[in-house]
Design an enzyme around this catalytic site. Structure first.
Site, PDB file in Angstrom:
ATOM      1  N   LEU A 124       0.695  -1.626  -0.050  1.00  0.00           N
ATOM      2  CA  LEU A 124      -0.530  -0.260   0.082  1.00  0.00           C
ATOM      3  C   LEU A 124       0.835   0.996  -0.081  1.00  0.00           C
ATOM      4  O   LEU A 124       0.972   2.631  -0.411  1.00  0.00           O
ATOM      5  CB  LEU A 124      -0.602  -0.222   0.954  1.00  0.00           C
ATOM      6  CG  LEU A 124      -2.144   1.267   1.294  1.00  0.00           C
ATOM      7  CD1 LEU A 124      -2.925   1.539   0.550  1.00  0.00           C
ATOM      8  CD2 LEU A 124      -2.317   1.309   3.938  1.00  0.00           C
ATOM      9  N   GLU A 126       3.517   3.860   0.017  1.00  0.00           N
ATOM     10  CA  GLU A 126       4.315   4.839  -1.055  1.00  0.00           C
ATOM     11  C   GLU A 126       5.475   5.623  -0.394  1.00  0.00           C
ATOM     12  O   GLU A 126       5.149   6.494  -0.067  1.00  0.00           O
ATOM     13  CB  GLU A 126       3.789   5.162  -2.691  1.00  0.00           C
ATOM     14  CG  GLU A 126       2.950   4.434  -3.070  1.00  0.00           C
ATOM     15  CD  GLU A 126       2.136   5.046  -4.238  1.00  0.00           C
ATOM     16  OE1 GLU A 126       1.890   6.021  -4.302  1.00  0.00           O
ATOM     17  OE2 GLU A 126       1.377   3.902  -5.090  1.00  0.00           O
ATOM     18  N   GLN A 336      16.139  -1.466  31.796  1.00  0.00           N
ATOM     19  CA  GLN A 336      16.956  -0.929  33.249  1.00  0.00           C
ATOM     20  C   GLN A 336      16.759  -1.192  33.454  1.00  0.00           C
ATOM     21  O   GLN A 336      17.810  -0.829  34.594  1.00  0.00           O
ATOM     22  CB  GLN A 336      15.684   0.763  33.267  1.00  0.00           C
ATOM     23  CG  GLN A 336      16.228   1.598  34.422  1.00  0.00           C
ATOM     24  CD  GLN A 336      17.383   1.933  34.255  1.00  0.00           C
ATOM     25  OE1 GLN A 336      17.085   2.574  33.014  1.00  0.00           O
ATOM     26  NE2 GLN A 336      17.238   2.854  35.081  1.00  0.00           N
ATOM     27  N   GLU A 363       1.350  -0.559  10.285  1.00  0.00           N
ATOM     28  CA  GLU A 363      -0.092  -0.425   9.884  1.00  0.00           C
ATOM     29  C   GLU A 363      -0.787   0.561  10.286  1.00  0.00           C
ATOM     30  O   GLU A 363      -2.053   0.236  11.265  1.00  0.00           O
ATOM     31  CB  GLU A 363       0.005  -2.171  10.623  1.00  0.00           C
ATOM     32  CG  GLU A 363       0.922  -2.927   9.780  1.00  0.00           C
ATOM     33  CD  GLU A 363       0.306  -4.791   9.850  1.00  0.00           C
ATOM     34  OE1 GLU A 363      -1.026  -4.883  10.240  1.00  0.00           O
ATOM     35  OE2 GLU A 363       1.240  -5.603   9.783  1.00  0.00           O
TER      36      GLU A 363
HETATM   37  C1  LIG Z   1       9.167  -1.635   9.068  1.00  0.00           C
HETATM   38  C2  LIG Z   1       8.591  -0.972   7.925  1.00  0.00           C
HETATM   39  C3  LIG Z   1       7.807  -2.151   7.952  1.00  0.00           C
HETATM   40  C4  LIG Z   1       6.658  -1.529   6.648  1.00  0.00           C
HETATM   41  N1  LIG Z   1       5.685  -2.744   5.897  1.00  0.00           N
HETATM   42  C5  LIG Z   1       4.316  -2.734   5.227  1.00  0.00           C
HETATM   43  C6  LIG Z   1       3.910  -3.332   4.609  1.00  0.00           C
HETATM   44  O1  LIG Z   1       4.501  -4.049   4.263  1.00  0.00           O
HETATM   45  N2  LIG Z   1       3.269  -2.380   3.585  1.00  0.00           N
HETATM   46  C7  LIG Z   1       2.708  -1.513   3.518  1.00  0.00           C
HETATM   47  O2  LIG Z   1       2.292  -0.818   2.143  1.00  0.00           O
HETATM   48  N3  LIG Z   1       3.340  -0.598   4.252  1.00  0.00           N
HETATM   49  C8  LIG Z   1       4.372  -0.805   5.389  1.00  0.00           C
HETATM   50  N4  LIG Z   1       5.169  -0.106   6.315  1.00  0.00           N
HETATM   51  C9  LIG Z   1       4.845   1.773   5.722  1.00  0.00           C
HETATM   52  C10 LIG Z   1       3.880   1.800   7.355  1.00  0.00           C
HETATM   53  O3  LIG Z   1       2.707   1.189   6.948  1.00  0.00           O
HETATM   54  C11 LIG Z   1       3.992   3.373   7.449  1.00  0.00           C
HETATM   55  O4  LIG Z   1       5.590   3.632   7.625  1.00  0.00           O
HETATM   56  C12 LIG Z   1       3.076   4.033   8.401  1.00  0.00           C
HETATM   57  O5  LIG Z   1       1.479   4.001   7.959  1.00  0.00           O
HETATM   58  C13 LIG Z   1       3.121   5.567   8.299  1.00  0.00           C
HETATM   59  O6  LIG Z   1       3.606   6.184   6.679  1.00  0.00           O
HETATM   60  P1  LIG Z   1       4.715   7.133   7.222  1.00  0.00           P
HETATM   61  O7  LIG Z   1       5.731   6.292   7.836  1.00  0.00           O
HETATM   62  O8  LIG Z   1       4.758   7.871   5.729  1.00  0.00           O
HETATM   63  O9  LIG Z   1       4.721   7.738   8.262  1.00  0.00           O
HETATM   64  P2  LIG Z   1       3.700   9.569   7.985  1.00  0.00           P
HETATM   65  O10 LIG Z   1       2.758   9.456   7.413  1.00  0.00           O
HETATM   66  O11 LIG Z   1       5.284  10.705   7.189  1.00  0.00           O
HETATM   67  O12 LIG Z   1       4.125  10.243   9.609  1.00  0.00           O
HETATM   68  C14 LIG Z   1       4.802  10.539   9.976  1.00  0.00           C
HETATM   69  C15 LIG Z   1       3.804  10.977  11.544  1.00  0.00           C
HETATM   70  O13 LIG Z   1       2.861  11.887  11.672  1.00  0.00           O
HETATM   71  C16 LIG Z   1       2.064  11.747  12.185  1.00  0.00           C
HETATM   72  N5  LIG Z   1       0.788  12.013  11.231  1.00  0.00           N
HETATM   73  C17 LIG Z   1       1.134  11.891  10.025  1.00  0.00           C
HETATM   74  N6  LIG Z   1      -0.395  12.504   9.797  1.00  0.00           N
HETATM   75  C18 LIG Z   1      -0.818  12.435  11.190  1.00  0.00           C
HETATM   76  C19 LIG Z   1      -2.379  13.032  11.318  1.00  0.00           C
HETATM   77  N7  LIG Z   1      -3.605  12.976  10.907  1.00  0.00           N
HETATM   78  N8  LIG Z   1      -2.817  13.068  13.281  1.00  0.00           N
HETATM   79  C20 LIG Z   1      -1.545  13.355  13.536  1.00  0.00           C
HETATM   80  N9  LIG Z   1      -0.694  12.537  13.330  1.00  0.00           N
HETATM   81  C21 LIG Z   1      -0.242  11.789  12.445  1.00  0.00           C
HETATM   82  C22 LIG Z   1       2.493  10.416  12.165  1.00  0.00           C
HETATM   83  O14 LIG Z   1       1.722   9.874  13.316  1.00  0.00           O
HETATM   84  C23 LIG Z   1       4.168  10.199  11.973  1.00  0.00           C
HETATM   85  O15 LIG Z   1       4.318  10.746  13.287  1.00  0.00           O
HETATM   86  C24 LIG Z   1       6.351  -0.800   6.662  1.00  0.00           C
HETATM   87  C25 LIG Z   1       6.886   0.696   7.597  1.00  0.00           C
HETATM   88  C26 LIG Z   1       8.236  -0.033   7.688  1.00  0.00           C
HETATM   89  C27 LIG Z   1       9.067   1.165   8.314  1.00  0.00           C
END
Ligand SMILES: Cc1cc2nc3c(=O)[nH]c(=O)nc-3n(C[C@H](O)[C@H](O)[C@H](O)COP(=O)(O)OP(=O)(O)OC[C@H]3O[C@@H](n4cnc5c(N)ncnc54)[C@H](O)[C@@H]3O)c2cc1C
Length: 385
Positions: A124, A126, A336, A363
């Site tokens: 999902l 990007e 700790q 997730e």
């Molecule tokens: C090791 C790993 C494995 C993964 N595996 C998969 C996978 O198998 N398939 C897949 O599709 N994805 C996968 N992901 C992606 C993962 O689900 C996303 O990283 C996650 O959903 C957060 O998106 P982002 O990293 O772009 O953070 P961002 O959306 O950029 O968020 C950055 C910060 O802003 C905060 N934030 C953003 N919007 C809001 C809001 N409206 N209100 C409050 N706070 C907000 C977030 O909580 C976070 O603290 C993986 C990620 C990692 C790191």
């Protein structure tokens, strides 16, 4: 505490525990250090039938309840969160087929997943679409009887290892959230490639890679569900999968607590085991309180789902938040209790602390889960008013 597990659930727990102790614990530090995919462990788990727990018998699975699956995840997570992420992400990838696939798709793909012969991943996220999944730009354009996929999915767990991918792509950019659809992409199709394996802080046994589609063609029959239902498939998939993240948290926290208790009994300072100091004892007590609260919520929500409940989005977010927050805080406290030794790689709590952090992020971050819980509360209050 007696959680009134069935005999079968106890059997699954003991089997998963045996694999964790015999196969995972001896190699977890090496897998972590070498950023190495746990191929042999996955084979052992397949032999033990652990991949088919939640898949119905008619599609080659064991047809057990979702609680049975979460119990297995909990046991594997006690030993290594990287291995358990590999295992749980396979279920995540399978849910679009299980929950929204046609009977033909279920018959074609689920038996091999249940047998652990084939691996599946969910794509999902990007680069510019994380929390806001509606920003995805991967497209799937219908040309005759084939869809042509273009775009790049980021941070896909089991990327490069999976035999096929369940992918969300835009089929009609003019329709907003109704313009996305779900697809099944086999790994051997021309036009599929992968980015480098990510070098991560934790869960290093788990493979995380970009999945790139370059004019990749799939038959129309590889679409999962109707065109335009991609985000519904996503929502329902994540609702189910987030409970597994909570189970991972309970498992990791419970493993960290066990390690801390054993260490506190053995380590002597001032001529006494450190467990005899009230400050350490209270730390252990608070850790145990958090672990048991998270486990109680996990089992209650799993039973709610297993009772056939149609709605459990808020409950699944709650399990995810509590399980992952508890994992993080218990891992911090376990380090700790170990003092300086906890900071060293020769003890498992150092890895547990690095591993735990991801549970609050993937997730759907815990901030996003809290947004969803708050919205659900407000919606429910409106209904009962
Ligand atoms: C090791 C790993 C494995 C993964 N595996 C998969 C996978 O198998 N398939 C897949 O599709 N994805 C996968 N992901 C992606 C993962 O689900 C996303 O990283 C996650 O959903 C957060 O998106 P982002 O990293 O772009 O953070 P961002 O959306 O950029 O968020 C950055 C910060 O802003 C905060 N934030 C953003 N919007 C809001 C809001 N409206 N209100 C409050 N706070 C907000 C977030 O909580 C976070 O603290 C993986 C990620 C990692 C790191």
């Amino acid at each position: 505490m007696d959680y009134l597990l069935t005999e079968e659930q106890i059997m699954i727990r003991d089997l998963a525990r045996q694999i964790a102790v015999e196969k995972i614990v001896p190699v977890r530090a090496e897998l972590d250090e070498q950023n190495k995919f746990p191929t042999e462990i996955m084979k052992a788990m397949a032999q033990a039938d652990l991949f088919g727990i939640y898949i119905p018998e008619e599609y080659g699975g064991l047809g057990k309840k979702s609680l049975d699956f979460y119990i297995a995840i909990e046991e594997i997570s006690k030993a290594c969160l990287g291995v358990s992420t590999t295992y749980a992400a396979n279920a995540l990838g399978s849910y679009p087929i299980l929950l929204h696939g046609s009977d033909a798709q279920k018959k074609k793909y689920l038996p091999d997943i249940a047998a652990g012969k084939k691996f599946v991943a969910f794509g999902l996220t990007e680069a510019n679409a994380g929390s806001d999944a509606s920003g995805i730009q991967t497209t799937a354009k219908l040309e005759g009887s084939e869809y042509v996929l273009n775009g790049t999915k980021q941070w896909i767990t089991n990327g490069g290892e999976a035999d096929f991918y369940t992918v969300i792509a835009i089929t009609d950019p003019s329709r907003g959230p109704r313009g996305a659809s779900a697809f099944l992409v086999e790994a051997d199709r021309p036009g599929l490639s992968f980015g480098k394996r990510e070098d991560k802080m934790g869960i290093r046994a788990s493979a995380t890679r970009e999945v790139i589609f370059d004019n990749l063609r799939i038959p129309e029959s590889n679409r999962i569900g109707r065109e335009g239902t991609g985000f519904i498939v996503t929502m329902k998939t994540l609702e189910r999968a987030r409970v597994a993240v909570g189970a991972q948290g309970v498992g990791l926290a419970s493993g960290a607590l066990d390690a801390a208790v054993s260490y506190a009994k053995e380590r002597k300072q001032f001529g006494k085991p450190i467990a005899s100091f009230q400050a350490v004892g209270h730390l252990l007590a608070d850790m145990a309180l958090r672990v048991e609260s998270a486990r109680a919520l996990l089992y209650a929500v799993a039973r709610h789902i297993d009772s056939g409940a149609a709605e459990y989005a808020m409950e699944s977010s709650m399990v995810k938040v509590l399980g992952s927050d508890v994992a993080m805080s218990v891992a911090v406290d376990a380090v700790q209790v170990f003092g300086g030794y906890g900071y060293m790689k020769e003890y498992p709590v150092e890895k547990m602390l690095r591993d735990a952090k991801i549970l609050q992020i993937y997730e759907g971050t815990n901030q996003i889960q809290r947004n969803e819980i708050a919205q659900a509360l407000i919606k429910r209050a409106g209904k009962s008013a």
